[in-house]
Design a protein around this motif. Structure first.
Motif, PDB file in Angstrom:
ATOM      1  N   UNK A 282       0.811  -1.225   0.000  1.00 23.04           N
ATOM      2  CA  UNK A 282       0.000   0.000   0.000  1.00 23.04           C
ATOM      3  C   UNK A 282       0.839   1.268   0.000  1.00 23.04           C
ATOM      4  N   UNK A 283       2.036   1.177  -0.544  1.00 19.39           N
ATOM      5  CA  UNK A 283       2.886   2.370  -0.680  1.00 19.39           C
ATOM      6  C   UNK A 283       2.697   2.888  -2.106  1.00 19.39           C
ATOM      7  N   UNK A 284       1.613   3.641  -2.312  1.00 14.60           N
ATOM      8  CA  UNK A 284       1.224   4.056  -3.659  1.00 14.60           C
ATOM      9  C   UNK A 284       2.157   5.118  -4.229  1.00 14.60           C
ATOM     10  N   UNK A 285       2.743   5.910  -3.343  1.00 16.26           N
ATOM     11  CA  UNK A 285       3.698   6.917  -3.806  1.00 16.26           C
ATOM     12  C   UNK A 285       4.928   6.260  -4.428  1.00 16.26           C
ATOM     13  N   UNK A 286       5.475   5.238  -3.741  1.00 16.29           N
ATOM     14  CA  UNK A 286       6.646   4.545  -4.275  1.00 16.29           C
ATOM     15  C   UNK A 286       6.286   3.711  -5.501  1.00 16.29           C
ATOM     16  N   UNK A 287       5.052   3.211  -5.543  1.00 24.72           N
ATOM     17  CA  UNK A 287       4.598   2.490  -6.740  1.00 24.72           C
ATOM     18  C   UNK A 287       4.656   3.411  -7.948  1.00 24.72           C
TER      19      UNK A 287
ATOM     20  N   UNK B 136       3.931   8.828   3.403  1.00 25.60           N
ATOM     21  CA  UNK B 136       4.425   9.109   4.754  1.00 25.60           C
ATOM     22  C   UNK B 136       5.828   9.700   4.744  1.00 25.60           C
ATOM     23  N   UNK B 137       6.558   9.443   3.661  1.00 29.34           N
ATOM     24  CA  UNK B 137       7.926   9.968   3.541  1.00 29.34           C
ATOM     25  C   UNK B 137       8.207  10.262   2.074  1.00 29.34           C
ATOM     26  N   UNK B 138       8.983  11.304   1.853  1.00 27.83           N
ATOM     27  CA  UNK B 138       9.312  11.709   0.488  1.00 27.83           C
ATOM     28  C   UNK B 138      10.617  11.036   0.054  1.00 27.83           C
TER      29      UNK B 138
END
Length: 537
Positions: free
Chosen positions: A171-176, A297-299
């Motif tokens: 569920x880490x959509x940003x990293x996806x 949660x983190x950039x």
């Protein structure tokens, strides 16, 4: 104090969601550190002097407090919600039938764009990148472009499937999204480097006229880019969008060809470009929506070199599989029994027809592969719950039995596919009925040998999927590399010293070797399956 209590309460819930009931305070401390919390933060945020003291307190709360007595992490909660009943050994056949009914049609359905392309060729004489009235030079340029595009991006497609799926499942959509964007850029850059290399070679050796080279590059770039943008749709479980984009591009190609004076090249390029654009817009909107609901949660940043290094075996496997599939064609098209060819590689219609029908075996087995890997992953979890951990041999034996059952499904499905292809070749409604000509004996021979080769390739890829599931990648990569060498060496000798169409024998023997090599390692894999299973997780 009130702020500290609230922060601790939130942290306890976060730790519980991640690890469930902890086995020691050290596990809790490691979990707290994984949230980015440091010793210097604990006094101000939690009123505790250091992480270790905070971990001891949380450990006691999670193990002794009545409120947290039945602590479950997020994955365990999901499992309880979706798997309310324990599946007994007697229920295995029912579960397998249910999985087959779900995944086999799903695998076939995802080939709908391919079948629609075939239907377009039969109905209109052209599709998104083919045209039945191309001459041999035009066919050579188009097919070489398609091959270069597929082979150049095959590794990136495989890495997208592996790395982006890893982040998506957590569920880490940003990293996806960052992974997908990074690999798309790398894939396009690779295509440009490949074009520059081919152009540089062509300057010195004059392999093709410049105009032909431009056509090759145009098709290669568009097909390669299309495959790159379609790959993430598998990861985010939006594969229906593949059909939408391909169908839209095909319809535009057909309409332009019917009602405009544009060259067929331009109608193809516009159709493929539209399919790319639709997919890219959809991906952008999809990720924007998800990131609004689940902000990062983190950039974190993606380092391309690290990304490729971590996935280099998957990259190499993806590249090698596509290279393997096209070697026999290049060998067959680069020699002739009728004298010198106009160019170093020149399209041969009858050979291509045979291989086009042969590859239907591979495509139609996609549903079996999808079902097999779904059943394996499902029964890994079921079997380790119903078999005592002190009986690892029984655990391994049960799942090895499942593997052979899936191989039988593969064999039976292949027989059905063979009957279907036979009808396509010889029935009145088949090839002759649609194109008003009979298949050449050369095409029939190539189809028989090539189709059997694709069956063994599918079996080898089934073995590879099992190995990849638990992180065993090295042997499959070695196997496909050895298979490429066999494919090339045997195909080269037979095509040069017997007849060009016998290059298909190289593909057959390479596939047979790949199946046998991976099968050997499958035996070792299942003997130590309990070890590989727990080591992987």
């Amino acid at each position: 104090m009130e702020k500290h209590s609230e922060n601790i309460k939130i942290l306890i819930e976060n730790v519980k969601d991640k690890i469930g009931k902890p086995v020691s305070s050290r596990v809790v401390a490691a979990t707290i550190e994984s949230f980015g919390i440091r010793d210097i933060d604990t006094e101000a945020d939690y009123g505790v002097s250091n992480i270790q003291d905070l971990a001891v307190y949380i450990y006691r709360q999670l193990t002794t407090s009545i409120e947290h007595k039945e602590s479950l992490n997020a994955k365990e909660k999901e499992f309880v919600a979706t798997n309310p009943e324990t599946i007994q050994l007697s229920d295995y056949m029912r579960v397998k039938a249910k999985l087959f009914a779900q995944y086999y049609p799903l695998g076939i359905f995802h080939l709908l764009p391919v079948f629609l392309q075939i239907a377009a060729i039969v109905a209109f004489g052209y599709s998104l990148w083919t045209h039945v009235h191309f001459n041999h030079l035009q066919s050579t340029a188009v097919v070489l472009g398609v091959i270069i595009g597929i082979v150049s991006t095959g590794g990136f497609v495989q890495v997208i499937g592996r790395q982006a799926t890893f982040y998506w499942n957590y569920h880490d959509y940003s990293m996806t999204k960052k992974t997908v964007d990074s690999l798309l850029k790398l894939g396009v850059k690779t295509l440009l480097v490949v074009f520059a290399s081919i152009y540089f070679i062509n300057v010195f050796f004059h392999i093709f006229p410049f105009k032909v080279l431009l056509v090759i590059f145009a098709y290669a770039f568009l097909i390669g880019t299309l495959l790159l943008v379609l790959a993430p749709l598998h990861t985010i479980r939006q594969r229906w969008m593949i059909t939408i984009s391909i169908v839209t591009g095909t319809v535009i190609t057909i309409v332009l060809n019917q009602f405009s004076t544009l060259l067929i090249y331009y109608t193809h390029w516009i159709g493929i470009a539209v399919a790319i654009l639709i997919t890219k817009i959809y991906l952008s909107l999809f990720f924007r929506k998800y990131l609004k609901k689940h902000p990062p949660k983190a950039d974190l940043t993606i380092k391309d070199t690290v990304l490729i290094y971590q996935n280099h075996r998957y990259f190499l496997y993806g590249f090698c599989v596509y290279l393997f599939i096209f070697i026999d064609r290049i060998l067959a098209w680069s020699t002739s029994k009728d004298g010198q060819l106009p160019f170093i590689v020149y399209f041969e219609k009858n050979y291509e027809l045979g291989m086009d029908m042969a590859i239907l075996v591979f495509l139609l087995l996609a549903g079996v592969l999808e079902y097999s890997i779904a059943s394996f992953t499902r029964f890994l979890d079921i079997t380790q719950k119903v078999i005592n951990f002190q009986k690892p041999k029984q655990f391994n034996k049960e799942l090895f039995k499942l593997y052979w059952q899936n191989v039988i499904v593969l064999l039976v499905s292949t027989l059905v596919i063979y009957l279907l292809i036979y009808q396509v070749m010889f029935a009145s409604w088949g090839y002759k009925g649609q194109f008003n000509e009979e298949l050449d004996n050369l095409s029939i021979m190539v189809c028989y040998i090539g189709g059997t080769g694709y069956f063994f390739l599918a079996w080898g890829m089934l073995n590879t999927l099992y190995l990849f599931t638990l992180g065993q990648t090295l042997q499959s990569v070695k196997g496909i590399i050895y298979a490429i060498v066999i494919n090339f060496m045997v195909g080269f000798v037979l095509s040069r010293f017997v007849s060009f169409e016998f290059s298909v024998v190289g593909m057959f023997l390479g596939s047979l070797f790949f199946m046998g090599y991976t099968m050997k390692h499958i035996f070792h894999f299942f003997k130590k399956l309990d070890y590989h299973y727990y080591a992987a997780y």
